[in-house]
Enzyme design. Structure first.
Site, PDB file in Angstrom:
ATOM      1  N   HIS A   1       2.017   4.921   1.405  1.00  0.00           N
ATOM      2  CA  HIS A   1       0.586   4.610   1.568  1.00  0.00           C
ATOM      3  C   HIS A   1      -0.258   5.371   0.542  1.00  0.00           C
ATOM      4  O   HIS A   1      -1.224   4.834   0.001  1.00  0.00           O
ATOM      5  CB  HIS A   1       0.122   4.923   2.991  1.00  0.00           C
ATOM      6  CG  HIS A   1       0.922   4.213   4.036  1.00  0.00           C
ATOM      7  ND1 HIS A   1       0.960   4.619   5.333  1.00  0.00           N
ATOM      8  CD2 HIS A   1       1.736   3.125   3.961  1.00  0.00           C
ATOM      9  CE1 HIS A   1       1.753   3.804   6.019  1.00  0.00           C
ATOM     10  NE2 HIS A   1       2.248   2.898   5.206  1.00  0.00           N
TER      11      HIS A   1
ATOM     12  N   HIS B   1      -0.660  -5.057   5.801  1.00  0.00           N
ATOM     13  CA  HIS B   1      -0.010  -3.751   5.687  1.00  0.00           C
ATOM     14  C   HIS B   1       1.283  -3.849   4.877  1.00  0.00           C
ATOM     15  O   HIS B   1       1.615  -2.945   4.092  1.00  0.00           O
ATOM     16  CB  HIS B   1       0.260  -3.094   7.039  1.00  0.00           C
ATOM     17  CG  HIS B   1       0.787  -1.711   6.857  1.00  0.00           C
ATOM     18  ND1 HIS B   1      -0.045  -0.650   6.533  1.00  0.00           N
ATOM     19  CD2 HIS B   1       2.051  -1.221   6.818  1.00  0.00           C
ATOM     20  CE1 HIS B   1       0.697   0.421   6.331  1.00  0.00           C
ATOM     21  NE2 HIS B   1       1.970   0.113   6.497  1.00  0.00           N
TER      22      HIS B   1
ATOM     23  N   ASP C   1       2.133  -1.660   1.643  1.00  0.00           N
ATOM     24  CA  ASP C   1       3.407  -0.963   1.433  1.00  0.00           C
ATOM     25  C   ASP C   1       4.053  -1.387   0.110  1.00  0.00           C
ATOM     26  O   ASP C   1       4.545  -0.543  -0.650  1.00  0.00           O
ATOM     27  CB  ASP C   1       4.407  -1.319   2.548  1.00  0.00           C
ATOM     28  CG  ASP C   1       4.225  -0.484   3.802  1.00  0.00           C
ATOM     29  OD1 ASP C   1       3.573   0.567   3.758  1.00  0.00           O
ATOM     30  OD2 ASP C   1       4.777  -0.907   4.852  1.00  0.00           O
TER      31      ASP C   1
ATOM     32  N   HIS D   1      10.919  -1.394   2.488  1.00  0.00           N
ATOM     33  CA  HIS D   1      11.024  -0.319   1.495  1.00  0.00           C
ATOM     34  C   HIS D   1      12.337  -0.375   0.720  1.00  0.00           C
ATOM     35  O   HIS D   1      12.368  -0.128  -0.478  1.00  0.00           O
ATOM     36  CB  HIS D   1      10.875   1.040   2.172  1.00  0.00           C
ATOM     37  CG  HIS D   1       9.600   1.162   2.946  1.00  0.00           C
ATOM     38  ND1 HIS D   1       8.365   0.999   2.348  1.00  0.00           N
ATOM     39  CD2 HIS D   1       9.350   1.391   4.255  1.00  0.00           C
ATOM     40  CE1 HIS D   1       7.414   1.140   3.272  1.00  0.00           C
ATOM     41  NE2 HIS D   1       7.991   1.379   4.436  1.00  0.00           N
TER      42      HIS D   1
HETATM   43 ZN   LIG Z   1       3.493   1.292   5.707  1.00  0.00          ZN
END
Ligand SMILES: [Zn+2]
Length: 306
Positions: free
Chosen positions: A77, A240, A244, A267
């Site tokens: 973030h 969101h 990310d 991720h």
């Molecule tokens: Zn996040």
């Protein structure tokens, strides 16, 4: 179009989403071509973590830097805010293993950076221009996840999530954003991380989400959102995921000129994608622009003053 760093030193205190540990974070200016460097200052000898595609180790529920058994967790973030505000060079000192989660979005970091102010540096800003399509994927059928980068003269993201949950079903699960016409600060930075109560026990047994609560995440049970204030954007969940992705991509070291497309990515896959790009020297080049007007609309200077 020049590189930027922070005008002054600024600190914030918070807790880590996963570790639950209290942490003090100090953002400091850095010379041109430093990039973003995290520093653990709580260890007997400080350890520096210059951020690049190969500095990421653990990607379970967060992007974690790892070096010789030492970690800096949940950088995504803050990386997203640094990218969105066009910060090329900064030192980030931390007194614990994890970046503070603040309110679960990037907006607190945006405010901090704005408060510090930005300083233009003599060196030209470097961009990574995608020259060739690169795609990575995991799983198949119902478990398929994929992410790709392809050439585009700007910065555009298309993200699709697929959650079979009544509260998420009602919201947009697909988002296309072109940063020629979208403000990172206004349209993306406030989107919070989210989680489900039924996962909490499993995560906590893994030592994750120990600091998670309704002040730093959207929390859902099987049916509904538990936060009394509801959502900040109608499509806050997919927003969101875009927030990310911007942070995960910025780990590569420079803003990208290209198009990112993802289906259920996270991720891990985002990191595999930038590793694949940087490992293929025919897939990208590093470019600079002598004037702002020649620079493709990636993250423009004016967004720093929202
Ligand atoms: Zn996040």
């Amino acid at each position: 179009m020049r590189q930027r760093t922070l005008k002054q030193v600024l600190s914030a205190t918070g807790i880590g989403l996963h570790s639950g540990k209290r942490v003090n974070m100090t953002l400091r200016p850095a010379p041109p071509d430093t990039g973003i460097v995290f520093r653990r200052v709580d260890l007997p000898e400080p350890v520096d973590f210059p951020v690049d595609a190969f500095s990421i180790g653990d990607t379970r529920m967060a992007s974690t830097l790892e070096k010789g058994g030492v970690k800096v967790s949940t950088i995504e973030h803050l990386m997203s805010a640094l990218c969105g505000l066009g910060v090329d060079n900064a030192y980030i000192d931390l007194t614990a293993v994890e970046v503070p989660i603040m309110d679960g979005s990037a907006i607190s970091f945006v405010f901090l950076i704005q408060q510090a102010g930005l300083l233009e540096q003599p060196a030209l800003k470097k961009f990574i221009r995608v020259k060739k399509a690169i795609e990575v994927s995991e799983g198949e059928g119902a478990t398929l996840k994929c992410a790709s980068l392809s050439p585009f003269n700007g910065f555009r993201l298309r993200f699709e999530i697929d959650f079979a949950h009544p509260a998420i079903d009602k919201t947009g699960q697909m988002l296309e954003i072109d940063f020629a016409s979208t403000s990172f600060i206004r349209d993306i930075a406030r989107a919070r991380t989210f989680g489900f109560t039924q996962d909490v026990e499993t995560l906590r047994n893994l030592g994750l989400a120990l600091g998670g609560n309704l002040d730093n995440a959207i929390v859902m049970d099987e049916y509904r959102i538990l936060n009394s204030d509801g959502l900040r954007y109608d499509d806050e969940f997919v927003k969101h995921k875009v927030l990310d992705a911007i942070g995960d991509l910025y780990v590569i070291g420079h803003p990208l000129i290209g198009q990112y497309q993802a289906y259920r990515s996270g991720h891990s896959l985002n990191n595999q994608l930038i590793r694949a790009l940087i490992s293929d020297s025919s897939a990208y080049d590093i470019v600079t622009f002598n004037s702002v007007k020649d620079t493709p609309a990636v993250f423009r200077a004016d967004w720093a003053v929202a």
